[in-house]
Write a protein that holds these residues in place. Structure first.
Motif, mmCIF file in Angstrom:
data_model
loop_
_atom_site.group_PDB
_atom_site.id
_atom_site.type_symbol
_atom_site.label_atom_id
_atom_site.label_comp_id
_atom_site.label_asym_id
_atom_site.label_seq_id
_atom_site.Cartn_x
_atom_site.Cartn_y
_atom_site.Cartn_z
ATOM 1 N N HIS A 1 82.398 30.365 53.410
ATOM 2 C CA HIS A 1 81.851 30.764 52.121
ATOM 3 C C HIS A 1 81.793 32.274 51.945
ATOM 4 O O HIS A 1 81.973 32.793 50.837
ATOM 5 C CB HIS A 1 80.482 30.105 51.902
ATOM 6 N N LYS A 2 81.583 32.989 53.040
ATOM 7 C CA LYS A 2 81.538 34.461 52.971
ATOM 8 C C LYS A 2 82.930 34.985 52.562
ATOM 9 O O LYS A 2 83.057 35.833 51.674
ATOM 10 C CB LYS A 2 81.133 34.997 54.357
ATOM 11 N N THR A 3 83.955 34.468 53.238
ATOM 12 C CA THR A 3 85.324 34.922 52.950
ATOM 13 C C THR A 3 85.716 34.590 51.515
ATOM 14 O O THR A 3 86.332 35.413 50.822
ATOM 15 C CB THR A 3 86.323 34.184 53.884
ATOM 16 N N ASP B 1 96.459 36.490 51.711
ATOM 17 C CA ASP B 1 97.248 36.519 52.949
ATOM 18 C C ASP B 1 96.628 35.508 53.929
ATOM 19 O O ASP B 1 95.515 35.702 54.410
ATOM 20 C CB ASP B 1 97.196 37.946 53.517
ATOM 21 N N GLY B 2 97.385 34.442 54.181
ATOM 22 C CA GLY B 2 96.820 33.357 54.999
ATOM 23 C C GLY B 2 97.164 33.470 56.464
ATOM 24 O O GLY B 2 96.875 32.543 57.231
ATOM 25 N N SER B 3 97.757 34.604 56.900
ATOM 26 C CA SER B 3 98.273 34.647 58.276
ATOM 27 C C SER B 3 97.176 34.524 59.335
ATOM 28 O O SER B 3 97.441 34.037 60.425
ATOM 29 C CB SER B 3 99.120 35.905 58.493
ATOM 30 N N ASN B 4 95.932 34.938 58.996
ATOM 31 C CA ASN B 4 94.861 34.802 59.996
ATOM 32 C C ASN B 4 93.842 33.721 59.634
ATOM 33 O O ASN B 4 92.743 33.691 60.163
ATOM 34 C CB ASN B 4 94.121 36.140 60.151
ATOM 35 N N LEU B 5 94.220 32.854 58.707
ATOM 36 C CA LEU B 5 93.248 31.835 58.271
ATOM 37 C C LEU B 5 93.514 30.505 58.966
ATOM 38 O O LEU B 5 94.673 30.141 59.202
ATOM 39 C CB LEU B 5 93.365 31.612 56.760
ATOM 40 N N ASP B 6 92.428 29.766 59.266
ATOM 41 C CA ASP B 6 92.682 28.429 59.815
ATOM 42 C C ASP B 6 93.099 27.498 58.667
ATOM 43 O O ASP B 6 92.878 27.787 57.488
ATOM 44 C CB ASP B 6 91.478 27.908 60.604
ATOM 45 N N ALA B 7 93.709 26.365 59.059
ATOM 46 C CA ALA B 7 94.335 25.468 58.071
ATOM 47 C C ALA B 7 93.329 24.985 57.022
ATOM 48 O O ALA B 7 93.662 24.858 55.837
ATOM 49 C CB ALA B 7 94.955 24.278 58.797
ATOM 50 N N LYS B 8 92.091 24.735 57.468
ATOM 51 C CA LYS B 8 91.082 24.218 56.542
ATOM 52 C C LYS B 8 90.761 25.254 55.448
ATOM 53 O O LYS B 8 90.599 24.919 54.276
ATOM 54 C CB LYS B 8 89.814 23.909 57.346
ATOM 55 N N LEU B 9 90.691 26.505 55.885
ATOM 56 C CA LEU B 9 90.365 27.572 54.929
ATOM 57 C C LEU B 9 91.539 27.827 53.971
ATOM 58 O O LEU B 9 91.336 28.107 52.786
ATOM 59 C CB LEU B 9 89.983 28.842 55.698
ATOM 60 N N VAL B 10 92.752 27.694 54.477
ATOM 61 C CA VAL B 10 93.938 27.824 53.609
ATOM 62 C C VAL B 10 93.831 26.806 52.474
ATOM 63 O O VAL B 10 93.981 27.125 51.290
ATOM 64 C CB VAL B 10 95.246 27.600 54.410
ATOM 65 N N LYS C 1 88.917 38.987 55.664
ATOM 66 C CA LYS C 1 88.557 39.706 56.892
ATOM 67 C C LYS C 1 88.138 38.763 58.008
ATOM 68 O O LYS C 1 88.081 39.151 59.161
ATOM 69 C CB LYS C 1 87.396 40.661 56.604
ATOM 70 N N ASN C 2 87.735 37.530 57.662
ATOM 71 C CA ASN C 2 87.292 36.606 58.711
ATOM 72 C C ASN C 2 87.491 35.169 58.262
ATOM 73 O O ASN C 2 87.991 34.910 57.184
ATOM 74 C CB ASN C 2 85.817 36.862 59.048
#
Ligand SMILES: NC(=O)C1=CN([C@@H]2O[C@H](COP(=O)(O)OP(=O)(O)OC[C@H]3O[C@@H](n4cnc5c(N)ncnc54)[C@H](O)[C@@H]3O)[C@@H](O)[C@H]2O)C=CC1
Ligand SMILES: O=C(O)C(=O)[C@H](O)COP(=O)(O)O
Length: 373
Positions: A305-307, A351-360, A300-301
């Motif tokens: 760590h929350k995600t 689903d990585g479409s809204n994730l920044d590269a670091k979070l991916v 969702k965001n």
């Protein structure tokens, strides 16, 4: 040929019947009489394979569908000419999922930011090394203690004293060993706790006998440690209820209970039997391994760590297992035999479409498949 098999080993029905006369029995109740004319034994951790069970039987091959093999008396087997095998690493990713889920829950409970924390890992084999890698990706500092590996390989291992002085979490991933230079039985005792410096959270998913439950209670009472996560217990299936009430997370030895881990455990055991008896199924693997009902995770965001905690919880809620044991500690073994094996992180797609590269990258390091980025 005849084989006696623990009746709770999944994915096995109809397989070994092609080669053996097969007798299924609850592991705990397999006894010498069952083995009078048996050539082989296929077990889990619930069957003590020692002279008491095996003396005077024709058993020549034991396979255990588990990582741990402290229930097999290796010295006796050697003397008696019995070959045995375990299933190295089979459920290591399940234990990684359990430990990472527990660390995230503890960080949330005690409002700790993982970025400033140090995880000490004692025992860096299949399980410990996976957890080390994941923890690094989550931003923790990681210290690893493994004297047998340090002796063989050199490298970046630290002493137990360094772990004791610098860790905020200490997680144990050693085998239970009763003797030798690196014996682990009761390695976590009053002396161990007395040397801690940072009030760490202790995690034990190795074997109950590695840690003294009484010493753990004293450490909790004296606030030498902040808390504890306990999956394995001295004297299973009996649980020290006083200790259970004192720890943060208490589970009935299910850290390794994933569908994938069980499938691999069974497969490695069948393959070992095949090699020993020349069955011709050296590469056997269960034909279908259940996937999760809902395997897609939509974060969702971008708050790391929350995600990740939310994604981890959607694969596995360790607090549900905790609640199960807490509500009925006497049901320890039933909770295990009735367990609804979970899926590991690798069976879920984020689903990585809204994730920044670091979070991916982080999701991938935790073990998820990330798509659409
Ligand atoms: N709670 C559960 O459901 C499960 C528990 N386990 C337990 O976890 C243990 C570890 O599993 P793996 O990592 O697959 O085993 P492994 O054999 O791959 O690794 C164990 C590591 O511990 C190290 N070690 C041995 N003695 C040590 C000592 N005194 N101090 C520090 N390190 C030491 C070894 O050198 C090795 O690298 C198993 O033996 C089993 O008892 C395993 C699977 C599931
Ligand atoms: O693999 C191990 O070692 C374990 O501790 C297992 O997760 C325990 O499995 P079961 O003996 O209950 O099948």
């Amino acid at each position: 040929m005849k084989i006696v098999i623990d009746d709770k080993i999944p994915f096995l029905e109809g397989i070994l019947e092609n080669y053996f006369e097969v007798v299924y029995k609850p592991g705990k109740f397999i006894c010498r009489t069952d083995l009078q004319d048996a050539d082989a034994l296929l077990v889990r951790t619930r069957t003590q394979c020692n002279g008491l069970l095996l003396n005077g039987t024709p058993v020549k091959c034991i396979a255990t569908a588990t990582i741990g093999h402290d229930h097999i008396d290796a010295a006796y087997c050697k003397k008696a000419g019995i070959k045995w095998s375990n299933a190295p690493g089979c459920n290591a990713w399940a234990v990684q999922q359990y430990v990472i889920a527990s660390i995230l829950e503890m960080a949330q409970k005690y409002s700790m930011s993982l970025n400033n924390l140090t995880l000490g890992i004692v025992g860096a084999g299949h399980v410990g090394s996976k957890i080390a890698e994941t923890a690094l990706a989550l931003g923790l500092n990681v210290l690893v203690n493994d004297p047998p590996r340090a002796l063989k390989e050199g490298g970046d291992f630290v002493s137990l004293e360094t772990i004791q002085a610098e860790s905020d979490f200490i997680s144990f991933h050693v085998p239970l060993t009763l003797e030798g230079d690196y014996k682990t039985i009761q390695m976590v005792d009053d002396h161990f706790f007395a040397r801690l410096k940072k009030m760490p959270i202790i995690i034990n998913s190795s074997r109950g006998e590695v840690m003294s439950g009484d010493a753990l209670k004293r450490a909790l009472i004296s606030r030498v440690i902040r808390g504890a996560v306990v999956d394995v217990w001295e004297n299973e299936p009996t649980v020290d209820v006083e200790l259970l009430r004192m720890v943060d997370i208490a589970t009935p030895h299910i850290a390794g209970y994933s569908v994938e881990g069980k499938a691999k455990g069974t497969a490695y055991a069948v393959q070992a039997l095949s090699r020993h008896f020349g069955l011709g199924i050296d590469n056997w693997y269960p034909s279908s391994v259940p996937s999760p009902r809902n395997s897609i995770i939509e974060p969702k965001n971008n708050v790391p760590h929350k995600t990740i905690l939310e994604a981890v919880r959607s694969t596995y809620r360790v607090m549900i297992d905790d609640n199960g044991l807490r509500s009925n500690p006497r049901n320890f073994e039933k909770l295990r035999t009735d367990y609804n094996f979970r899926n590991e992180f690798s069976s879920f797609q984020v689903d990585g479409s809204n994730l920044d590269a670091k979070l991916v990258k982080r999701f991938q390091k935790v073990g998820f498949i990330v798509t659409g980025y």
